[in-house]
Design an enzyme around this catalytic site. Structure first.
Site, mmCIF file in Angstrom:
data_model
loop_
_atom_site.group_PDB
_atom_site.id
_atom_site.type_symbol
_atom_site.label_atom_id
_atom_site.label_comp_id
_atom_site.label_asym_id
_atom_site.label_seq_id
_atom_site.Cartn_x
_atom_site.Cartn_y
_atom_site.Cartn_z
ATOM 1 N N GLU A 297 57.418 -56.769 -46.267
ATOM 2 C CA GLU A 297 56.173 -57.573 -45.777
ATOM 3 C C GLU A 297 55.500 -56.755 -45.029
ATOM 4 O O GLU A 297 54.170 -56.698 -45.296
ATOM 5 C CB GLU A 297 56.757 -58.712 -44.998
ATOM 6 C CG GLU A 297 57.742 -59.603 -45.510
ATOM 7 C CD GLU A 297 58.933 -59.514 -45.368
ATOM 8 O OE1 GLU A 297 59.608 -58.237 -45.472
ATOM 9 O OE2 GLU A 297 59.894 -60.262 -45.041
ATOM 10 N N CYS B 249 58.597 -59.240 -38.488
ATOM 11 C CA CYS B 249 57.446 -59.522 -39.835
ATOM 12 C C CYS B 249 56.725 -60.894 -39.648
ATOM 13 O O CYS B 249 55.553 -60.923 -39.971
ATOM 14 C CB CYS B 249 58.248 -59.779 -40.996
ATOM 15 S SG CYS B 249 58.847 -57.997 -41.601
ATOM 16 N N CYS C 81 62.050 -61.596 -41.257
ATOM 17 C CA CYS C 81 62.440 -61.408 -39.883
ATOM 18 C C CYS C 81 61.472 -61.774 -38.837
ATOM 19 O O CYS C 81 60.347 -61.942 -39.139
ATOM 20 C CB CYS C 81 63.211 -59.836 -39.673
ATOM 21 S SG CYS C 81 61.659 -58.556 -39.504
ATOM 22 N N ASN D 64 60.639 -52.772 -48.971
ATOM 23 C CA ASN D 64 61.293 -52.280 -47.809
ATOM 24 C C ASN D 64 61.863 -50.590 -47.825
ATOM 25 O O ASN D 64 62.081 -50.369 -48.971
ATOM 26 C CB ASN D 64 62.660 -53.079 -47.448
ATOM 27 C CG ASN D 64 63.716 -53.219 -48.552
ATOM 28 O OD1 ASN D 64 63.403 -53.253 -49.718
ATOM 29 N ND2 ASN D 64 65.013 -53.176 -48.262
ATOM 30 N N ILE D 65 61.421 -49.989 -46.850
ATOM 31 C CA ILE D 65 61.614 -48.525 -46.885
ATOM 32 C C ILE D 65 62.816 -48.262 -45.595
ATOM 33 O O ILE D 65 62.379 -48.493 -44.477
ATOM 34 C CB ILE D 65 60.519 -47.803 -46.677
ATOM 35 C CG1 ILE D 65 59.603 -48.185 -47.648
ATOM 36 C CG2 ILE D 65 60.945 -46.041 -46.662
ATOM 37 C CD1 ILE D 65 59.782 -47.898 -49.121
ATOM 38 N N GLU D 66 64.080 -47.965 -46.223
ATOM 39 C CA GLU D 66 65.171 -47.759 -45.123
ATOM 40 C C GLU D 66 65.065 -46.472 -44.536
ATOM 41 O O GLU D 66 64.487 -45.395 -45.029
ATOM 42 C CB GLU D 66 66.433 -48.210 -45.462
ATOM 43 C CG GLU D 66 66.512 -49.589 -45.806
ATOM 44 C CD GLU D 66 67.956 -50.024 -46.309
ATOM 45 O OE1 GLU D 66 68.289 -51.377 -46.552
ATOM 46 O OE2 GLU D 66 68.887 -48.978 -46.615
ATOM 47 N N CYS E 70 60.073 -53.045 -43.185
ATOM 48 C CA CYS E 70 60.393 -54.430 -44.018
ATOM 49 C C CYS E 70 59.276 -54.307 -45.141
ATOM 50 O O CYS E 70 58.292 -53.728 -45.182
ATOM 51 C CB CYS E 70 60.308 -55.576 -43.444
ATOM 52 S SG CYS E 70 61.605 -55.600 -42.151
#
Length: 135
Positions: A58, A93, A90, A45-47, A56
């Site tokens: 996935e 995803c 989620c 995940n990369i925020e 996300c």
């Protein structure tokens, strides 16, 4: 797919979670895809401080696979090592997963292997119109 192979895929997802960029949630997630040729592609995940721009794990893995020319995968593992319980994908995803995998593809997710949930794409997303239309 046997449990040992699924566990190896989960371990790849767990390792991928170490590459998470999650300074806002402090909730690293890793994903690993098994491709038809046996290759494994991972994602984390990369925020972003603008949360809607976050990606996300996935989707990171699936987008990397699709960018490399793969259009389907054989199994998916998701690791959420800081969670207290198995956290599933989620809704966004689940939609993307279903775009690139048949309903019978195995999915495993969890905060550790011992308590991981083992399911399928079809069980995660039971009334997927794409799969329904293919019948």
């Amino acid at each position: 797919m046997n449990d040992l192979d699924l566990q190896k895929l989960y371990e790849a997802a767990l390792k991928a979670s170490e590459n998470s960029y999650s300074p806002y949630s402090n909730f690293p997630v890793g994903a690993a895809l098994l491709l038809p040729d046996g290759k494994v592609i991972t994602g984390a995940n990369i925020e972003n401080r603008s949360y809607g721009l976050t990606n996300c794990a996935e989707r990171s893995a699936i987008f990397a696979a699709a960018s490399a020319g793969y259009r389907t995968f054989c199994a998916l593992a998701i690791a959420t090592p800081k969670a207290d319980y198995p956290v599933g994908p989620c809704g966004a995803c689940r939609q993307v997963i279903s775009e690139f995998a048949p309903a019978d593809v195995p999915v495993v997710f969890g905060h550790n292997w011992q308590n991981a949930v083992k399911t399928t794409v079809g069980e995660l997303y039971p009334f997927d119109s794409l799969h329904e239309l293919a019948k």
